[in-house]
Motif scaffolding. Structure first.
Motif, mmCIF file in Angstrom:
data_model
loop_
_atom_site.group_PDB
_atom_site.id
_atom_site.type_symbol
_atom_site.label_atom_id
_atom_site.label_comp_id
_atom_site.label_asym_id
_atom_site.label_seq_id
_atom_site.Cartn_x
_atom_site.Cartn_y
_atom_site.Cartn_z
ATOM 1 N N HIS A 148 72.504 39.046 28.866
ATOM 2 C CA HIS A 148 71.623 39.052 28.706
ATOM 3 C C HIS A 148 70.701 39.458 29.772
ATOM 4 O O HIS A 148 70.114 38.710 30.630
ATOM 5 N N ILE A 165 78.014 30.507 30.769
ATOM 6 C CA ILE A 165 77.081 31.281 30.614
ATOM 7 C C ILE A 165 77.137 31.214 32.491
ATOM 8 O O ILE A 165 77.478 30.898 33.371
ATOM 9 N N PHE A 200 66.141 27.472 23.369
ATOM 10 C CA PHE A 200 67.279 26.697 24.219
ATOM 11 C C PHE A 200 68.185 27.855 25.328
ATOM 12 O O PHE A 200 68.909 27.190 26.426
ATOM 13 N N HIS A 201 68.500 28.994 25.247
ATOM 14 C CA HIS A 201 68.099 29.931 25.843
ATOM 15 C C HIS A 201 69.904 30.115 26.658
ATOM 16 O O HIS A 201 70.210 30.175 27.561
ATOM 17 N N ARG A 202 70.984 29.653 25.653
ATOM 18 C CA ARG A 202 72.106 29.826 25.795
ATOM 19 C C ARG A 202 72.844 31.490 26.019
ATOM 20 O O ARG A 202 73.332 31.542 26.263
ATOM 21 N N THR A 203 72.363 31.475 24.507
ATOM 22 C CA THR A 203 72.974 32.888 23.816
ATOM 23 C C THR A 203 71.917 33.133 22.669
ATOM 24 O O THR A 203 71.590 32.227 21.939
ATOM 25 N N GLY A 204 71.927 34.457 22.279
ATOM 26 C CA GLY A 204 71.268 34.771 21.165
ATOM 27 C C GLY A 204 70.226 36.330 21.318
ATOM 28 O O GLY A 204 69.335 35.971 22.673
ATOM 29 N N VAL A 239 77.248 35.946 29.089
ATOM 30 C CA VAL A 239 77.963 34.917 27.876
ATOM 31 C C VAL A 239 79.349 34.930 27.783
ATOM 32 O O VAL A 239 79.696 36.206 27.448
ATOM 33 N N GLU A 245 74.560 39.202 17.856
ATOM 34 C CA GLU A 245 74.065 39.285 18.506
ATOM 35 C C GLU A 245 73.063 40.511 19.146
ATOM 36 O O GLU A 245 72.211 40.348 19.976
ATOM 37 N N ARG A 297 67.772 37.731 31.919
ATOM 38 C CA ARG A 297 67.922 36.872 32.773
ATOM 39 C C ARG A 297 68.932 36.667 33.987
ATOM 40 O O ARG A 297 69.690 35.646 34.158
ATOM 41 N N ASP A 349 68.447 32.339 19.833
ATOM 42 C CA ASP A 349 67.943 32.070 20.471
ATOM 43 C C ASP A 349 66.038 30.739 19.947
ATOM 44 O O ASP A 349 65.119 31.627 20.732
#
Lengths: 385, 385
Positions: free
Chosen positions: A282, A340, B153-157, A289, B127, A285, B150
């Motif tokens: 990502h 992360i 939650f901003h973990r992943t996706g 992951v 993703e 940001r 996503d």
């Protein structure tokens, strides 16, 4: 899962080349062990003990591996510490004969205690008259005991200045017939809060002076009593052990990011790294992951010197294993299977899915406990309990 | 280690009587499972799915047990979710034929993917276009994919409102030949911050409305696309799932102290408890030391409703398993093998070394992951991956 391929069989995808003779095809989270660093850590601690004429009774709970245990034996070690009777039984298989279980004796395991005590020199930890009396009644073979002393960490043990309770325990030991008294044992766990040599020194000075005062009180009556101490920070960085007889560090075999932040070791003394596949990037940001979460790393974290909570540090892949720390990159968050990683803007675009990222763990003991085995840089699998 | 004795063979020491036909001789930290509660949790979720005419594709990462999986099958479940390909392979052994691996596809495991895809209906999570293209090139059998979304939650996706990236991924799926598109999947992980039904409701409303808006955007082009959501708090407490097609909760099979604090379950819905030997009692500070540390419980903690960080809640032993929570008692601290339990002054003197204390875990997924097996209250050992 790790698949080993000779270097000439080039893999389909961009696997990192690690070691000289093999390409390590890492496909899932894998715990790498640099044997050379690990053996050097063992040798340095053994040298220090010899230099100071103190007994090194290393704690084997960190590695829990018969093979790594042999590396200690090569350095002249003949007595060890473990944290459970099960672990003691595991090392008995490799002929270790003098084992201390450094955990308050669990009387429910009396059958296991008796099985072990019939075969090796078994030392247990006691901190109450009740425990000694139970042992006295149920033991079938002799054991030795250390009295667990609380020098201010307040996890467990008899307070270092509570001479009366200590006397009662020792009286009970004397009356038992089957139990001999080895000495006083402590764990200065609060050394983990240190962030400099001088702070480690302060913990060391206080803990040894308290143990020595206890020794002085009882030495006339028990001339052979020993003092046993054993946290990695003080054992790694202190030189003067004074009246201490025995040290029991464990974590130093691998070290980790926490020990580095405490000041116990340099980064290049850390002997283990997690290799984790990249599954998403990502860029917007600065996050990557990885496949590698709390079921691989454990959930231990440490506060970095600039106040951040981190779960690991990222190091460069290189063709001899891993290289230096990538400044500014760190394992920022852990879910059960996801990790992360924060990566600075200038390098985030170098990462893509299918890469392997190498991460130094925050707490090598608990990471190794979850990973169950080690892969050396030349591709050997080292198993553990 | 657990030793089972028929009730009539009375043990030497004060073991608790658990269950009707056996005395469970627990000697080391042991994870107890109340099968009746567990089966009830499964049935309630299956009933809810039937009532709402949505698919229940339960996440099996919490229990990771073929035997417990069979209890789901008895409730009519025929498709499941797992978090790794290894876990998928484990459940294939028990003839599960429709498995979703709800983790961003790890392209390094393409060989395992191909092995599984040749035998079952395998669904993967993607993703990025890169991941889809890699699969398109290397797949030998068809797979279906969900696009990981996503919803904040901003973990992943892929972000729920990033229609362009979603379109590119779907185009790439369409061009692949071997890959079919199942729908959009998300995990509203931030529901874990909720502390009331109304907070869970707010998460549910936001996450479903975002998923529904995505569905509406793509439904004309992909009329069969499904929305899949799946955290235990919303699935446990919400009744209206609107346009959601599939739910994937996992933790509800056991629940735990965290879910109770969130408001997902009552204490008597928690199906697992750790049984730990008492190894020391420190009445002067209301503390009991148990054999049971972070290598047994994992290091997860939760903030209690009165602001304390806790690692578990203490429950009474009773002759049918465990009883109600002991108010004011809690697991306060964890070292590697030690746990410190705080017990109110008026009852601390009831405890002695050799007792077994029962503790409800804060996070049943990670505790079960470390403990590796379950003991039912009638003394049966249930194994897991």
């Amino acid at each position: 899962m790790v698949v080993l391929l000779k270097l000439k069989q080039l893999p389909l995808f961009d696997y990192p080349v690690i070691g000289n003779n093999y390409v390590l095809m890492i496909t899932t989270p894998t715990l790498l062990l640099n044997e050379e660093i690990c053996r050097r850590n063992i040798k340095e601690m053994a040298d220090k003990a010899r230099r100071n004429k103190i007994i090194l009774r290393p704690h084997f709970k960190t590695h829990q591996s018969i093979e790594i245990g042999k590396w200690f034996r090569e350095e002249g070690i003949d007595r060890i510490t473990v944290s459970s009777l099960k672990m003691a039984g595991y090392f008995v298989q490799d002929n270790w004969k003098d084992i201390l279980v450094a955990f308050p004796v669990n009387i429910l395991e009396i059958d296991t205690i008796n099985r072990l005590a019939g075969n090796i020199r078994l030392s247990l930890l006691v901190e109450s008259v009740e425990a000694v009396e139970y042992l006295a009644q149920h033991l079938k073979s002799p054991v030795s005991v250390y009295v667990k002393v609380d020098i201010g960490f307040h996890r467990t043990g008899v307070s270092w200045d509570d001479h009366q309770t200590v006397s009662e325990i020792l009286k009970s030991v004397n009356n038992s017939g089957k139990i001999s008294f080895s000495g006083f044992l402590t764990h200065a766990g609060y050394s983990y809060k240190s962030r400099s040599i001088s702070e480690i020194q302060a913990v060391h000075d206080e803990s040894t002076s308290r143990m020595v005062s206890l020794k002085k009180h009882f030495i006339a009556e028990y001339p052979d009593l020993k003092i046993s101490v054993g946290d990695t920070p003080t054992c790694s960085r202190m030189e003067d052990f004074g009246m201490v007889d025995e040290i029991r560090p464990g974590n130093f075999v691998f070290y980790d990011v926490t020990q580095n932040i405490i000041g116990s070791c340099s980064v290049d003394q850390i002997a283990v790294a997690m290799a984790c596949p990249v599954v998403a990037v990502h860029k917007e940001r600065n996050e990557i992951v990885i496949y590698g979460g709390s079921v691989h790393f454990a959930k231990d974290s440490v506060t970095d010197r600039d106040g951040k909570t981190i779960y690991g540090r990222v190091v460069r892949n290189d063709d001899t294993g891993w290289g230096e720390v990538i400044e500014g990159a760190y394992l920022k968050k852990l879910s059960q299977e996801h990790g992360i990683i924060y990566v600075p803007s200038d390098i985030v675009s170098q990462y893509k899915i299918g890469d392997i990222i190498l991460v130094l763990p925050v707490h090598s003991c608990t990471t190794a406990n979850l990973m169950k085995e080690y892969i050396t840089l030349d591709g050997r699998i080292i198993s553990r309990l």
